[in-house]
Design a protein around this motif. Structure first.
Motif, mmCIF file in Angstrom:
data_model
loop_
_atom_site.group_PDB
_atom_site.id
_atom_site.type_symbol
_atom_site.label_atom_id
_atom_site.label_comp_id
_atom_site.label_asym_id
_atom_site.label_seq_id
_atom_site.Cartn_x
_atom_site.Cartn_y
_atom_site.Cartn_z
ATOM 1 N N GLU A 173 -3.506 -3.811 17.242
ATOM 2 C CA GLU A 173 -2.717 -3.945 15.961
ATOM 3 C C GLU A 173 -3.485 -3.624 14.796
ATOM 4 N N GLY A 174 -2.525 -2.909 13.941
ATOM 5 C CA GLY A 174 -3.028 -2.186 12.627
ATOM 6 C C GLY A 174 -3.814 -1.047 12.655
ATOM 7 N N ALA A 175 -4.085 -0.582 13.856
ATOM 8 C CA ALA A 175 -5.062 0.502 14.255
ATOM 9 C C ALA A 175 -4.468 1.744 13.534
ATOM 10 N N GLN A 176 -5.524 2.574 12.694
ATOM 11 C CA GLN A 176 -5.195 3.835 12.123
ATOM 12 C C GLN A 176 -6.040 5.045 12.803
ATOM 13 N N MET A 177 -6.834 4.938 13.669
ATOM 14 C CA MET A 177 -7.523 5.997 14.130
ATOM 15 C C MET A 177 -8.440 5.384 15.291
ATOM 16 N N ASP A 251 -11.910 12.961 16.251
ATOM 17 C CA ASP A 251 -11.829 12.220 15.156
ATOM 18 C C ASP A 251 -12.728 12.324 14.058
ATOM 19 N N GLU A 252 -13.627 13.418 13.991
ATOM 20 C CA GLU A 252 -14.260 13.949 13.136
ATOM 21 C C GLU A 252 -13.252 14.490 11.889
ATOM 22 N N LEU A 253 -12.262 14.738 12.207
ATOM 23 C CA LEU A 253 -11.101 15.460 11.447
ATOM 24 C C LEU A 253 -10.437 14.562 10.493
ATOM 25 N N VAL A 254 -10.678 13.098 10.731
ATOM 26 C CA VAL A 254 -9.973 12.152 9.944
ATOM 27 C C VAL A 254 -10.918 11.841 8.747
ATOM 28 N N ARG A 255 -11.862 12.278 8.484
ATOM 29 C CA ARG A 255 -12.658 12.318 7.255
ATOM 30 C C ARG A 255 -12.155 12.903 6.245
ATOM 31 N N SER A 256 -11.262 13.986 6.582
ATOM 32 C CA SER A 256 -10.497 14.555 5.644
ATOM 33 C C SER A 256 -9.446 13.724 4.802
ATOM 34 N N TYR A 257 -8.897 12.675 5.575
ATOM 35 C CA TYR A 257 -7.973 11.957 5.404
ATOM 36 C C TYR A 257 -6.716 12.613 5.319
ATOM 37 N N ASP A 258 -6.452 13.812 5.850
ATOM 38 C CA ASP A 258 -5.144 14.576 6.110
ATOM 39 C C ASP A 258 -4.613 14.144 7.029
ATOM 40 N N PRO A 259 -3.270 13.429 6.719
ATOM 41 C CA PRO A 259 -2.325 12.769 7.632
ATOM 42 C C PRO A 259 -1.864 13.964 8.898
ATOM 43 N N LEU A 260 -2.063 15.065 8.650
ATOM 44 C CA LEU A 260 -1.855 15.878 9.962
ATOM 45 C C LEU A 260 -2.553 15.698 11.085
ATOM 46 N N TYR A 261 -3.634 14.746 10.726
ATOM 47 C CA TYR A 261 -4.499 14.421 12.086
ATOM 48 C C TYR A 261 -4.277 12.779 12.432
ATOM 49 N N LYS A 262 -3.070 12.457 11.897
ATOM 50 C CA LYS A 262 -2.937 11.067 12.470
ATOM 51 C C LYS A 262 -1.845 11.178 13.468
ATOM 52 N N VAL A 263 -2.206 10.388 14.799
ATOM 53 C CA VAL A 263 -1.509 10.726 15.845
ATOM 54 C C VAL A 263 -1.829 9.631 16.927
ATOM 55 N N ASN A 264 -0.719 9.387 17.783
ATOM 56 C CA ASN A 264 -0.972 8.050 18.746
ATOM 57 C C ASN A 264 -0.920 8.460 20.138
ATOM 58 N N ALA A 308 3.327 8.766 9.037
ATOM 59 C CA ALA A 308 3.700 8.348 10.199
ATOM 60 C C ALA A 308 2.659 9.202 11.426
ATOM 61 N N MET A 309 2.673 8.580 12.589
ATOM 62 C CA MET A 309 1.882 9.330 13.481
ATOM 63 C C MET A 309 2.404 10.329 14.315
ATOM 64 N N GLY A 310 1.928 11.563 14.457
ATOM 65 C CA GLY A 310 2.711 12.588 15.403
ATOM 66 C C GLY A 310 2.282 13.659 14.841
ATOM 67 N N MET A 311 2.420 14.711 15.831
ATOM 68 C CA MET A 311 2.244 16.341 15.350
ATOM 69 C C MET A 311 3.307 17.088 16.354
ATOM 70 N N VAL A 312 3.600 18.283 15.702
ATOM 71 C CA VAL A 312 4.369 19.189 16.383
ATOM 72 C C VAL A 312 3.327 20.034 17.299
ATOM 73 N N GLY A 313 3.947 20.786 18.371
ATOM 74 C CA GLY A 313 2.976 21.510 19.110
ATOM 75 C C GLY A 313 3.599 22.606 20.201
ATOM 76 N N MET A 314 5.005 22.645 20.281
ATOM 77 C CA MET A 314 5.442 23.452 21.476
ATOM 78 C C MET A 314 5.369 24.864 21.200
ATOM 79 N N ASN A 386 1.795 20.662 11.950
ATOM 80 C CA ASN A 386 1.016 21.251 13.139
ATOM 81 C C ASN A 386 -0.474 21.089 12.622
ATOM 82 N N PRO A 387 -1.438 20.364 13.317
ATOM 83 C CA PRO A 387 -2.752 20.564 13.038
ATOM 84 C C PRO A 387 -3.527 21.826 13.170
ATOM 85 N N PHE A 388 -2.773 22.724 13.723
ATOM 86 C CA PHE A 388 -3.550 24.050 14.126
ATOM 87 C C PHE A 388 -3.300 25.020 13.125
#
Length: 427
Positions: A173-177, A251-264, A308-314, A386-388
């Motif tokens: 509940e309420g998890a962010q990372m 998860d070290e990338l979350v230190r940037s607070y860049d939402p690109l790295y927010k995913v579930n 929002a949580m999610g990344m593109v990747g195909m 895209n996180p890459f």
């Protein structure tokens, strides 16, 4: 080149044939120096249509898939309306056929509206024109154990699969990372590994008890790998997928607070990344599933907690898998296994996943020595999350062939193709 061997591939009327049987090739593709693989099959994508066409459509998602080497993709049910009836899954299936860039296979919801309260029309979706065989409430966990048991029992009657989003809701509940050192230092609510592992453990036991098929979506932790390994040692009918981003990012990338790295599920620790790589290499993890999840800029270009949580990747999946697995004994035959043949087998797609004569001519030709910088602005998907972005990779999709028709040539989209038609030519 196929399996280290230099040889020709022949295609006639949308199928692979023996080269000797093709008297008059209508055209020839010079594939010298390229790797020939069966077209990729993705068991986990979000094409957003119907209802969320601002983020993606079946057309743009199909074009993105083709550019990534995918000749079949499975569309998750969290659309608006939810794909929980025969009518909605048939709509998605028809949109895929009309688009003509890749085979689009709808996934039906397990529960009505993905609310986790009552089973959806599983039998009706299975009997529909879309012939649904995989069901998932992805984005939501089927948390009620009795409901999960009933779903497993129901789909067993037609050899279906429940694909579970393993997330114990009360523990997240309420998890962010990811919950760990980084979340503690940043002061962000954590998503503990045990929330994934507890559901996987429960569902393995339920699948064993019922004798039904379970697929674990986007596995992400070291403990989850061990649970799946244990289940397979017991003969439980469980399969598992891992995303390219969980093979590469932490998860070290979350230190940037860049939402690109927010995913579930969230990016995990280096130990988890090492474990899922090992699990993919030794076959514990069966397939790569991209969890391609496009979002509009307004849902990603904002503060971390609101994003929002999610990344593109195909379009980057193959290149990232190759980079992530460089330190393992993981060759092109392994790539074909986890991105083509095994997902086709799990889903029951007889025309996908093989270059054998008589099978559907679904093919990708790969340059293994390219030098490419990932630029999401050049991608076919509507999503730019895209996180890459900016990564230097060494693998490039050159050509994609869908049932004998070249939908991608030299990395660019050509023309769409009705799946029922074909042509005669040699690669």
């Amino acid at each position: 080149m196929l399996g280290g061997e230099v040889r020709d591939l022949a295609i006639a009327d949308g199928r692979f044939v023996e080269v000797e049987a093709l008297a008059d090739p209508g055209r020839v593709i010079d594939a010298e120096g390229l790797i020939a693989l069966p077209g990729f099959v993705d068991l986990h994508t979000h094409l957003r249509e119907p209802g969320r066409e601002d983020a993606e459509t079946v057309l743009t998602g199909s074009q993105s898939a083709a550019r990534g080497g995918y000749t079949a993709v499975h569309a998750m049910a969290n659309t608006a309306p939810v794909a929980d009836t025969a009518g909605v899954v048939e709509q998605v299936w028809n949109l895929g056929r009309e688009a003509g860039w890749t085979e689009v296979v709808p996934i039906g919801a397990v529960t009505v509206g993905q609310q986790g309260e009552q089973l959806a029309e599983l039998g009706a979706m299975a009997r529909s024109a879309a012939d649904v065989r995989i069901f998932s409430d992805d984005g939501h966990c089927v948390a009620d154990p009795l409901l999960m048991r009933r779903a497993l029992e129901y789909v067993k009657t037609f050899d279906g699969i429940i694909a579970q989003h393993s997330q114990e809701p009360r523990l997240t509940e309420g998890a962010q990372m990811n919950e760990g050192i980084v979340s503690s230092e940043l002061g962000l609510p954590g998503w503990p590994a045990v929330a994934e592992e507890a559901i996987i453990a429960r569902d393995i036991l339920l699948a064993e008890h019922v004798g039904s098929r379970l697929h674990v979506c986007h596995l992400s932790t070291r403990g989850s790998v061990e649970l799946v390994r244990w289940a397979k040692s017991r003969g439980v009918a469980v399969t598992a997928e891992v995303t390219p981003h969980h093979l590469m990012l932490t998860d070290e990338l979350v230190r940037s607070y860049d939402p690109l790295y927010k995913v579930n599920p969230p990016l995990r620790t280096r130990a988890d990344v090492d474990a899922v790589r090992a699990g993919l290499a030794d076959g514990t993890i069966d397939v790569i599933g991209t969890d391609h999840a496009p979002h509009t800029a307004e849902h990603k270009c904002c503060e971390w907690t609101a994003a929002a949580m999610g990344m593109v990747g195909m379009e980057t999946a193959l290149a990232i898998v190759v980079e992530a697995m460089r330190d393992h004994d993981f060759g092109w035959s392994d790539v074909a296994r986890v991105m083509s043949s095994r997902p086709a087998e799990i889903s029951g797609l007889p025309e996908q996943g093989s270059l054998a004569p008589g099978r559907g001519a679904n093919l990708v030709l790969v340059d293994p020595d390219a030098a490419v910088r990932v630029d999401p602005n050049e991608h076919a998907t509507l999503g730019r999350n895209n996180p890459f972005a900016g990564f230097e990779v060494s693998t490039r999709i050159v050509h994609t062939v869908l049932y004998g028709h070249q939908v991608v040539a030299d990395g660019s989209l050509t023309t769409a193709h009705p799946i029922t038609e074909g042509g005669s030519w040699i690669v």
